[in-house]
Write a protein that holds these residues in place. Structure first.
Motif, PDB file in Angstrom:
ATOM      1  N   LEU A  64       0.905  -1.220   0.049  1.00  0.00           N
ATOM      2  CA  LEU A  64      -0.046   0.029   0.168  1.00  0.00           C
ATOM      3  C   LEU A  64       1.010   1.241  -0.198  1.00  0.00           C
ATOM      4  CD1 LEU A  64      -2.849  -1.023   2.587  1.00  0.00           C
ATOM      5  CD2 LEU A  64      -2.856  -1.125   0.117  1.00  0.00           C
ATOM      6  N   PHE A 221      -6.966   0.588  -7.135  1.00  0.00           N
ATOM      7  CA  PHE A 221      -6.344  -0.279  -6.339  1.00  0.00           C
ATOM      8  C   PHE A 221      -6.324  -1.508  -7.088  1.00  0.00           C
ATOM      9  CE2 PHE A 221      -7.831   2.057  -2.330  1.00  0.00           C
ATOM     10  CZ  PHE A 221      -6.725   2.895  -2.239  1.00  0.00           C
ATOM     11  N   ILE A 262      -7.596   8.902  -4.092  1.00  0.00           N
ATOM     12  CA  ILE A 262      -6.954   7.995  -3.320  1.00  0.00           C
ATOM     13  C   ILE A 262      -6.188   8.738  -2.408  1.00  0.00           C
ATOM     14  CG2 ILE A 262      -7.293   6.096  -5.157  1.00  0.00           C
ATOM     15  CD1 ILE A 262      -4.399   6.594  -5.924  1.00  0.00           C
TER      16      ILE A 262
END
Length: 597
Positions: A64, A221, A262
């Motif tokens: 991430l 993602f 994001i």
């Protein structure tokens, strides 16, 4: 998923939130609080999270975090600050890497562990530095864009280093295997940018046209997951694939829209990563290696601050800005922790503990020292002699002049483009001749007879092609000579009209570079550096040749002046008389008095 795992995940998020609040309350870098709380949650203290879950959290956190770093990475941003910053960033990495590697070797550590230490301690933290600058209201300083560029260069370097260590973790210790892994990484990077970008750009347009509230987030993602899995299948660290996915999004024309969608997850991802790394820290093991840890961290702080100050001065020639940049680059960070995590099971010592403590110390030190930048600048200015400062100023002028020649619209850049255009047809003719010979040679596998001599038809074909290629070859050679002359003038800082002292100075510099080139393999072996550093010797060899060629040109010009005869070393022809120097060009003639030479 078991209920205990869900509960553990909830506790991790709760404690991460508490750590962030306490960091703001105590006015310390957030990473310090998050790492500390992670250490308390881990199996070495409160044992709230078991080791299996730690590895899962660490892997997810790395993926991430690298994805978010990739989203903020853009080649356009990297190139916008100029070639000088890129060269300066590479110099900083090289110097820090060598110093830290030699420190580890002197501590008696093996080569693999020394490589891990050198890599982990040769880069600063983008996330931590930006957060500290924001907390102290320094984010708008003019030095920050250059610092960001240098940090991006370090991030790119870290990606390839992670690829290198991925091959080590798979058990490959051969140079060929390591280089193969790096080439795979380069291939994936190039494929991502030059092939996937077009396809993803079309998909992104569709998503923007028919977007729902969460469409951009899911698309981003999803791409990150696909690239992470692809990297894993190629034998690379999954986080590298996540970085590539983020960088693809950053390179899209509408990448800013994706980044804004994001960005709210950025803090969560970074906190998740640092918390998971903190769980790996064993505070009791840290005490057993406290001397090694403090020595490595201390040398890193000194090296990175001094090297950054010097590099920044080369770029900007501003002492106050250079001191600020040197102090701001102290914190170790996310990539250092990623590299340390890769060393588990390979390195001679536990680098996760050492680097984690290093992150805590350097973050606290940076936060404390940045508030005293002006005092440190004044003390440093008083401690350095004016002669040394003038030497640094001259070095900065030389650096900016040389690198500036290679930037767009720079002297060498313009010359090189012009020469390529001039010899483009010649290159095509030479390439066509080579292709013709390669594909037709099989039809000339017989003997020929001419005036009593026997020879192979294949050789006759080669001779004919070479004869027809002579004119393009001569023009190409002349063009290469112009390019070589330009390189010599740029690096040696000497013109054909140079004085005798300048000629002797450059001759001495050429001999010094030649000596370094000859002694480089011995130096590399004596310092126990990796064999890849052998290639650096060719840089000194090339510089030696360029300086020597400048000396030859200047000495030839001086000899022609004394002998009063034509000088043909240049494109123009210079006629010498007793009174004048007449330069005869293609379009004009200039009469220059010997006094005004």
């Amino acid at each position: 998923m078991e209920i205990t795992s869900i509960l553990t995940f909830g506790l991790v998020l709760l404690f991460a939130t508490i750590a962030g609040v306490l960091s703001v309350r105590l006015k310390i870098p957030p990473v310090v609080g998050v790492l500390t709380v992670g250490m308390l949650l881990g199996p070495n203290v409160l044992n709230i999270v078991n080791p299996d879950e730690i590895n899962t959290f660490a892997e997810i956190g790395a993926i991430l975090l690298l994805f978010m770093i990739g989203v903020e990475f853009s080649i356009a941003k990297l190139l916008a600050t100029g070639l000088r910053t890129i060269v300066g960033g590479l110099m900083l990495i090289l110097v820090t890497f060598i110093v830290m590697y030699e420190t580890a070797v002197m501590l008696g550590l093996d080569v693999i562990t020394s490589l891990f230490i050198a890599a982990a301690f040769s880069m600063s933290s983008t996330a931590i530095i930006m957060k500290i600058l924001e907390q102290k209201g320094l984010i708008e300083r003019p030095e920050v864009p250059i610092l960001i560029t240098i940090l991006i260069i370090e991030d790119v370097f870290a990606i390839f280093i992670l690829t290198f260590f991925s091959s080590l973790k798979s058990g490959s210790y051969e140079t060929e295997g390591i280089l193969g892994s790096i080439l795979v990484s380069l291939g994936v990077l190039g494929f991502s940018y030059f092939m996937l970008n077009k396809m993803i750009q079309k998909l992104s347009d569709v998503f923007l046209r028919y977007q729902a509230e969460d469409t951009l987030i899911l698309f981003s993602f999803g791409l990150g997951v696909i690239m992470a899995v692809s990297a894993s299948l190629l034998g690379l660290t999954p986080s590298i694939g996540a970085f590539l996915a983020g960088s693809i999004i950053a390179g899209l024309p509408n990448g800013k829209t994706f980044e804004d969608a994001i960005r709210p997850f950025s803090l969560l991802f970074s906190a998740f990563f640092f918390l998971s790394i903190g769980m790996l820290i064993n505070p009791f093991a840290v005490l057993s290696t406290v001397n090694t840890t403090l020595l490595l961290v201390g040398i890193f702080i000194i090296t990175v601050s001094v090297a950054t100050t010097f590099v920044f001065f080369l770029i900007s020639s501003n002492g106050r800005s250079s001191i600020f940049a040197g102090l701001a680059m102290i914190p170790l960070g996310e990539f250092s922790l990623l590299i340390a995590r890769e060393s588990i099971g390979i390195a001679q010592i536990n680098l996760v503990d050492i680097v984690s403590v290093g992150v805590l110390i350097t973050s606290m030190a940076c936060s404390f020292i940045l508030s005293r930048t002006e005092q440190i600048y004044l003390i440093t200015r008083k401690s350095i002699s004016p002669q040394f400062i003038q030497t640094l100023v001259n070095a900065s002028k030389y650096f900016r002049r040389v690198v500036g020649a290679f930037e767009p619209d720079g002297y060498f850049h313009v010359l090189f483009i012009r020469e390529i255009k001039d010899v483009g047809v010649d290159l095509l003719l030479l390439l066509g001749g080579a292709i013709l010979f390669f594909f037709t040679r099989s039809y000339f596998q017989f003997n020929m007879f001419f005036v009593g001599f026997t020879f192979e038809a294949e050789i006759a074909l080669a001779v004919i092609i070479i004869l027809f290629s002579l004119v393009p070859l001569i023009r190409l050679f002349i063009s290469l000579k112009r390019i070589f002359d330009a390189l010599s003038s740029i690096f040696s800082y000497i013109t054909p009209q140079a004085t005798k002292m300048a000629i002797l100075r450059n001759l001495l510099i050429s001999l010094i570079f030649l000596g370094i080139f000859i002694a480089a393999p011995t130096i590399v072996d004596a310092l126990s550096l990796p064999r890849v550093f052998y290639w650096l010797s060719f840089v000194f060899g090339a510089l030696s040749v360029l300086f020597l060629w400048g000396v030859i040109r200047a000495a030839s010009f001086s000899f022609s002046l004394r002998a009063e005869r034509p000088f043909r070393l240049f494109r123009e022809r210079i006629k010498i008389s007793r009174k004048d120097i007449i330069i005869v060009g293609k379009k004009e003639r200039a009469k220059i008095s010997r006094k005004d030479k």
